[in-house]
Scaffold this motif. Structure first.
Motif, PDB file in Angstrom:
ATOM      1  N   LYS A  26       0.846  -1.205   0.000  1.00 13.64           N
ATOM      2  CA  LYS A  26       0.000   0.000   0.000  1.00 13.64           C
ATOM      3  C   LYS A  26       0.886   1.262   0.000  1.00 13.64           C
ATOM      4  O   LYS A  26       0.667   2.191  -0.783  1.00 13.64           O
ATOM      5  CB  LYS A  26      -0.917  -0.053   1.242  1.00 13.64           C
ATOM      6  CG  LYS A  26      -1.593   1.229   1.656  1.00 13.64           C
ATOM      7  CD  LYS A  26      -2.950   1.368   0.978  1.00 13.64           C
ATOM      8  CE  LYS A  26      -3.726   2.600   1.406  1.00 13.64           C
ATOM      9  NZ  LYS A  26      -3.110   3.872   1.213  1.00 13.64           N
ATOM     10  N   ALA A  27       1.906   1.266   0.880  1.00 11.12           N
ATOM     11  CA  ALA A  27       2.791   2.436   0.954  1.00 11.12           C
ATOM     12  C   ALA A  27       3.497   2.649  -0.389  1.00 11.12           C
ATOM     13  O   ALA A  27       3.612   3.780  -0.869  1.00 11.12           O
ATOM     14  CB  ALA A  27       3.806   2.250   2.076  1.00 11.12           C
ATOM     15  N   GLU A  28       3.924   1.557  -0.996  1.00  4.46           N
ATOM     16  CA  GLU A  28       4.632   1.682  -2.284  1.00  4.46           C
ATOM     17  C   GLU A  28       3.692   2.178  -3.381  1.00  4.46           C
ATOM     18  O   GLU A  28       4.089   2.990  -4.225  1.00  4.46           O
ATOM     19  CB  GLU A  28       5.309   0.354  -2.648  1.00  4.46           C
ATOM     20  CG  GLU A  28       6.673   0.260  -1.980  1.00  4.46           C
ATOM     21  CD  GLU A  28       7.339  -1.117  -1.981  1.00  4.46           C
ATOM     22  OE1 GLU A  28       8.529  -1.180  -1.709  1.00  4.46           O
ATOM     23  OE2 GLU A  28       6.648  -2.127  -2.239  1.00  4.46           O
ATOM     24  N   GLN A  29       2.440   1.717  -3.319  1.00  5.25           N
ATOM     25  CA  GLN A  29       1.454   2.239  -4.297  1.00  5.25           C
ATOM     26  C   GLN A  29       1.275   3.748  -4.138  1.00  5.25           C
ATOM     27  O   GLN A  29       1.032   4.462  -5.102  1.00  5.25           O
ATOM     28  CB  GLN A  29       0.102   1.567  -4.088  1.00  5.25           C
ATOM     29  CG  GLN A  29      -0.029   0.236  -4.821  1.00  5.25           C
ATOM     30  CD  GLN A  29      -1.154  -0.618  -4.223  1.00  5.25           C
ATOM     31  OE1 GLN A  29      -2.050  -0.105  -3.550  1.00  5.25           O
ATOM     32  NE2 GLN A  29      -1.085  -1.907  -4.476  1.00  5.25           N
ATOM     33  N   ASP A  30       1.423   4.208  -2.890  1.00  8.09           N
ATOM     34  CA  ASP A  30       1.293   5.644  -2.620  1.00  8.09           C
ATOM     35  C   ASP A  30       2.582   6.408  -2.937  1.00  8.09           C
ATOM     36  O   ASP A  30       2.702   7.591  -2.611  1.00  8.09           O
ATOM     37  CB  ASP A  30       0.910   5.886  -1.146  1.00  8.09           C
ATOM     38  CG  ASP A  30      -0.474   5.329  -0.827  1.00  8.09           C
ATOM     39  OD1 ASP A  30      -1.236   5.049  -1.775  1.00  8.09           O
ATOM     40  OD2 ASP A  30      -0.775   5.145   0.373  1.00  8.09           O
ATOM     41  N   GLY A  31       3.563   5.722  -3.497  1.00 10.83           N
ATOM     42  CA  GLY A  31       4.787   6.391  -3.943  1.00 10.83           C
ATOM     43  C   GLY A  31       5.872   6.493  -2.887  1.00 10.83           C
ATOM     44  O   GLY A  31       6.878   7.185  -3.099  1.00 10.83           O
ATOM     45  N   VAL A  32       5.724   5.776  -1.767  1.00 10.41           N
ATOM     46  CA  VAL A  32       6.743   5.841  -0.709  1.00 10.41           C
ATOM     47  C   VAL A  32       7.877   4.874  -1.048  1.00 10.41           C
ATOM     48  O   VAL A  32       7.634   3.752  -1.480  1.00 10.41           O
ATOM     49  CB  VAL A  32       6.114   5.441   0.657  1.00 10.41           C
ATOM     50  CG1 VAL A  32       7.158   5.455   1.769  1.00 10.41           C
ATOM     51  CG2 VAL A  32       4.941   6.358   0.987  1.00 10.41           C
ATOM     52  N   LYS A  33       9.116   5.342  -0.842  1.00 10.36           N
ATOM     53  CA  LYS A  33      10.249   4.430  -1.059  1.00 10.36           C
ATOM     54  C   LYS A  33      10.516   3.675   0.241  1.00 10.36           C
ATOM     55  O   LYS A  33      10.660   4.280   1.300  1.00 10.36           O
ATOM     56  CB  LYS A  33      11.497   5.217  -1.468  1.00 10.36           C
ATOM     57  CG  LYS A  33      12.726   4.336  -1.619  1.00 10.36           C
ATOM     58  CD  LYS A  33      13.898   5.085  -2.203  1.00 10.36           C
ATOM     59  CE  LYS A  33      15.201   4.301  -2.116  1.00 10.36           C
ATOM     60  NZ  LYS A  33      15.234   3.038  -2.776  1.00 10.36           N
ATOM     61  N   ILE A  34      10.544   2.347   0.127  1.00 10.46           N
ATOM     62  CA  ILE A  34      10.763   1.526   1.325  1.00 10.46           C
ATOM     63  C   ILE A  34      12.112   0.819   1.220  1.00 10.46           C
ATOM     64  O   ILE A  34      12.405   0.176   0.207  1.00 10.46           O
ATOM     65  CB  ILE A  34       9.644   0.474   1.488  1.00 10.46           C
ATOM     66  CG1 ILE A  34       8.285   1.170   1.613  1.00 10.46           C
ATOM     67  CG2 ILE A  34       9.905  -0.405   2.699  1.00 10.46           C
ATOM     68  CD1 ILE A  34       7.115   0.229   1.756  1.00 10.46           C
ATOM     69  N   TYR A  35      12.905   0.937   2.268  1.00 12.76           N
ATOM     70  CA  TYR A  35      14.149   0.171   2.351  1.00 12.76           C
ATOM     71  C   TYR A  35      13.791  -1.170   2.985  1.00 12.76           C
ATOM     72  O   TYR A  35      13.429  -1.236   4.155  1.00 12.76           O
ATOM     73  CB  TYR A  35      15.184   0.937   3.186  1.00 12.76           C
ATOM     74  CG  TYR A  35      15.673   2.174   2.453  1.00 12.76           C
ATOM     75  CD1 TYR A  35      16.840   2.140   1.690  1.00 12.76           C
ATOM     76  CD2 TYR A  35      14.940   3.363   2.486  1.00 12.76           C
ATOM     77  CE1 TYR A  35      17.267   3.262   0.995  1.00 12.76           C
ATOM     78  CE2 TYR A  35      15.360   4.481   1.791  1.00 12.76           C
ATOM     79  CZ  TYR A  35      16.526   4.425   1.047  1.00 12.76           C
ATOM     80  OH  TYR A  35      16.941   5.528   0.346  1.00 12.76           O
ATOM     81  N   HIS A  36      13.884  -2.216   2.193  1.00 16.55           N
ATOM     82  CA  HIS A  36      13.429  -3.538   2.654  1.00 16.55           C
ATOM     83  C   HIS A  36      14.536  -4.275   3.382  1.00 16.55           C
ATOM     84  O   HIS A  36      15.410  -4.872   2.759  1.00 16.55           O
ATOM     85  CB  HIS A  36      12.942  -4.373   1.460  1.00 16.55           C
ATOM     86  CG  HIS A  36      11.609  -3.946   0.947  1.00 16.55           C
ATOM     87  ND1 HIS A  36      10.429  -4.419   1.473  1.00 16.55           N
ATOM     88  CD2 HIS A  36      11.264  -3.075  -0.021  1.00 16.55           C
ATOM     89  CE1 HIS A  36       9.405  -3.862   0.834  1.00 16.55           C
ATOM     90  NE2 HIS A  36       9.892  -3.035  -0.081  1.00 16.55           N
ATOM     91  N   LEU A  37      14.447  -4.253   4.697  1.00 15.84           N
ATOM     92  CA  LEU A  37      15.385  -5.045   5.508  1.00 15.84           C
ATOM     93  C   LEU A  37      14.619  -6.211   6.133  1.00 15.84           C
ATOM     94  O   LEU A  37      15.071  -6.824   7.092  1.00 15.84           O
ATOM     95  CB  LEU A  37      16.003  -4.191   6.615  1.00 15.84           C
ATOM     96  CG  LEU A  37      16.766  -2.937   6.188  1.00 15.84           C
ATOM     97  CD1 LEU A  37      17.449  -2.299   7.379  1.00 15.84           C
ATOM     98  CD2 LEU A  37      17.816  -3.261   5.145  1.00 15.84           C
ATOM     99  N   ASN A  38      13.445  -6.467   5.601  1.00 14.64           N
ATOM    100  CA  ASN A  38      12.546  -7.440   6.224  1.00 14.64           C
ATOM    101  C   ASN A  38      12.736  -8.865   5.736  1.00 14.64           C
ATOM    102  O   ASN A  38      12.371  -9.801   6.418  1.00 14.64           O
ATOM    103  CB  ASN A  38      11.094  -7.017   6.006  1.00 14.64           C
ATOM    104  CG  ASN A  38      10.765  -6.781   4.551  1.00 14.64           C
ATOM    105  OD1 ASN A  38      11.433  -5.966   3.896  1.00 14.64           O
ATOM    106  ND2 ASN A  38       9.777  -7.456   4.028  1.00 14.64           N
ATOM    107  N   MET A  39      13.287  -9.058   4.538  1.00 17.64           N
ATOM    108  CA  MET A  39      13.331 -10.415   3.992  1.00 17.64           C
ATOM    109  C   MET A  39      14.733 -10.792   3.541  1.00 17.64           C
ATOM    110  O   MET A  39      15.475  -9.941   3.056  1.00 17.64           O
ATOM    111  CB  MET A  39      12.410 -10.494   2.763  1.00 17.64           C
ATOM    112  CG  MET A  39      10.971 -10.765   3.158  1.00 17.64           C
ATOM    113  SD  MET A  39      10.301 -12.195   2.352  1.00 17.64           S
ATOM    114  CE  MET A  39       9.867 -11.574   0.759  1.00 17.64           C
TER     115      MET A  39
END
Ligand SMILES: Cc1ncc(COP(=O)(O)O)c(C=O)c1O
Length: 398
Positions: A26-39
Motif C-alpha cells: 500500500k505504501a509503495e502504491q502511494d509512492g513511498v520508497k521503502i528500504y526492505h530489511l525485512n526479507m
C-alpha cells in the motif's frame, strides 16, 4: 473462515515477515520508497554462467525430472561437497529437493512421528514452526541470549529439555535470525548430545558461505563418521548463488532409510523443476572469485549495519558472525506495532524502512516482543540511509 475448511488449516502460523507485506504494498502504491530489511532476499546477481544456461535451454517438451533430482544436478552437488573436503559424500547420500524449505519438511517427516519432540535454539528460523505444525511435531525451544551473541547454553541446560519423546535437534549454522556461527566446541557438543541420547542431529547450513569469523565453518559433514545414522544436512543454493527463485536444495544423509523414505516423499510431488536443476548444475562452473566477493560484500554490509545500530540510543545488538541478519532489541514495547507504524505513518523525505518483527522467531511470542530482525541485503549506502531512517523513527515514536 469457511465452515468446510479443515480445523488444522486455521492453526498454520502465518509468517510474521510476510504478514506486513500488504502494508508495504500500500505504501509503495502511494509512492513511498521503502528500504526492505525485512526479507532474506539477496540483491546480488546470480552467476552469469547460470543465467546463460537458463537462456540456452531448448529441450522441448519440458519434462519431469527424476524425483530425487537429475544426474547432472546431483553430480554437481557431489563435486561441490568434495571441493569442500567432504570426500565421503556419495551420490546415494544426496537427495535433490525443492530448495531448503522442502528439505526441512522432509527432515522433520523422516525423523519424528506425530507428537514427537524436536529441540531448536530460540530464536530460530520461523519456517521451522510451520513445518512442525504440518507434521504435528512439537518444537521444544531452548533459549539463547542476545547478551552472548545467541551462542549455545551449556550442555546440562540443553539436556534438561530432552524427554523420552525427543527425536532430534535442529539448528541453523550460520543462524537465521541471529547471524550466530557456532564454534567447533559447540558443534562437537551437539554431536556428543546426539550420540549420548540417540537423537538425530539436523544441521541447516544454507548460509554456509556467509561466515565472517576467521575459523572455518564447522559443518555437520565433518561428523558423518561419528553419527552416520543420525546426521542430516539441509542445504540450498538459494543464498549461495543468489538463486532464491530457482528452488534448489538438498537433503544429505548417510542413513539410507532416511534417504529412501524421503525419496518416497519426493515422489509425492513427482519432480522438482528440471530447468532449475539444469541451472543449478552449473555451480561447478561458477568462477572461483564469486563466493569470496560475496563474503567481502556482506562483511562490509554487516559492519555498516551493526556499527550504525550500535549508535542508536536504546538499541541493543550483538555483532552477527554470519548469514545476513541481525536480531536487535528496540526501545519499544511492541516491535510489531512499531514495524506497522513505520509502514503506515513514518515518512522522512517520503521514505521509510521495513523490518521483520522478532516475535515470529520465538516459540513464545512474548519473548520476542521487543525484537526485530534486519536483513542486510541492500548495498552499503542504502543500509546507511536505513539506519538513519530507523534512528529518526525511534526518536519520533517515543
Ligand atoms: C535458515 C534457513 N533455512 C532454510 C531456508 C530455506 O530457503 P530456500 O527454501 O530458499 O532454500 C531459509 C530461507 O530463508 C533459511 O533462512
Amino acid at each position: 473462515m469457511s465452515p468446510l475448511v479443515a480445523h488444522r488449516l486455521q492453526h498454520l502460523p502465518i509468517s510474521s515477515i510476510r504478514k506486513l507485506i500488504p502494508l508495504s504494498d500500500k505504501a509503495e502504491q502511494d509512492g513511498v520508497k521503502i528500504y526492505h530489511l525485512n526479507m532474506g532476499q539477496p540483491d546480488v546477481k546470480t552467476p552469469q554462467v547460470m543465467i546463460d544456461a537458463l537462456k540456452a535451454w531448448d529441450t522441448n517438451p519440458i519434462a519431469y525430472a527424476p524425483s530425487g533430482g537429475t544426474k547432472e544436478y546431483i553430480d554437481a552437488l557431489k563435486q561441490y561437497y568434495h571441493s569442500l573436503g567432504f570426500n565421503t559424500i556419495e551420490t546415494k547420500d544426496i537427495l535433490g529437493t525443492v530448495a531448503g524449505s522442502e528439505a526441512i519438511n522432509m527432515a522433520m517427516y523422516a525423523t519424528c512421528d506425530v507428537g514427537d519432540e524436536m529441540l531448536v535454539f530460540e530464536p530460530f528460523y520461523s519456517t521451522y514452526k510451520t513445518s512442525a505444525k504440518l507434521w504435528n511435531v512439537n518444537l521444544v525451544a531452548v533459549p539463547t541470549m542476545l547478551e552472548n551473541g545467541f551462542h549455545l547454553p551449556p550442555k546440562e541446560e540443553i539436556i534438561r529439555s530432552i524427554t523420552p519423546k525427543t527425536k532430534a535437534i535442529l539448528y541453523s549454522n550460520p543462524g537465521n535470525p541471529t547471524g550466530t556461527v557456532y564454534t567447533k566446541e559447540e558443534v562437537k557438543m551437539l554431536v556428543t548430545i546426539a550420540k549420548e541420547h540417540n537423537l538425530y542431529l539436523i544441521s541447516d547450513e544454507v548460509y554456509r558461505e556467509y561466515s565472517f569469523v576467521d575459523k572455518p565453518h564447522e559443518s555437520i559433514l565433518q561428523y558423518l563418521q561419528d553419527i552416520p545414522e543420525q546426521a542430516i544436512l539441509i542445504d540450498s543454493l538459494s543464498k549461495r548463488y543468489n538463486l532464491c527463485g530457482a528452488r534448489l536444495g538438498a537433503l544429505i544423509s548417510k542413513n539410507a532409510d532416511v534417504i529412501k523414505g524421503s525419496l518416497a516423499f519426493a515422489m509425492s510431488r513427482l519432480s522438482g523443476g528440471i530447468i532449475d536443476m539444469h541451472v543449478g548444475a552449473q555451480l561447478t562452473k561458477v568462477p572461483a572469485g564469486y563466493i569470496p566477493a560475496l563474503q567481502q560484500e556482506y562483511k562490509r554490509r554487516r559492519d555498516t549495519l551493526y556499527e550504525g545500530l550500535k549508535e542508536i540510543e536504546g538499541v541493543i545488538v550483538a555483532q552477527p558472525e554470519g548469514a545476513f541478519y541481525i536480531m536487535a532489541q528496540l526501545p519499544v514495547e511492541d516491535a510489531e506495532q512499531f514495524c506497522i507504524w513505520l509502514l503506515e505513518k513514518f515518512r522522512d523525505n517520503n521514505e521509510t524502512v521495513m523490518l521483520a518483527p522478532g516475535y515470529g522467531f520465538y516459540a513464545d511470542p512474548e519473548k520476542g516482543k521487543q525484537m526485530v530482525r534486519l536483513a542486510y541485503v541492500l548495498e552499503v549506502p542504502q543500509l546507511k540511509r536505513s539506519v538513519e531512517l530507523l534512528k529518526k523513527a525511534l526518536q519520533q515514536y517515543r
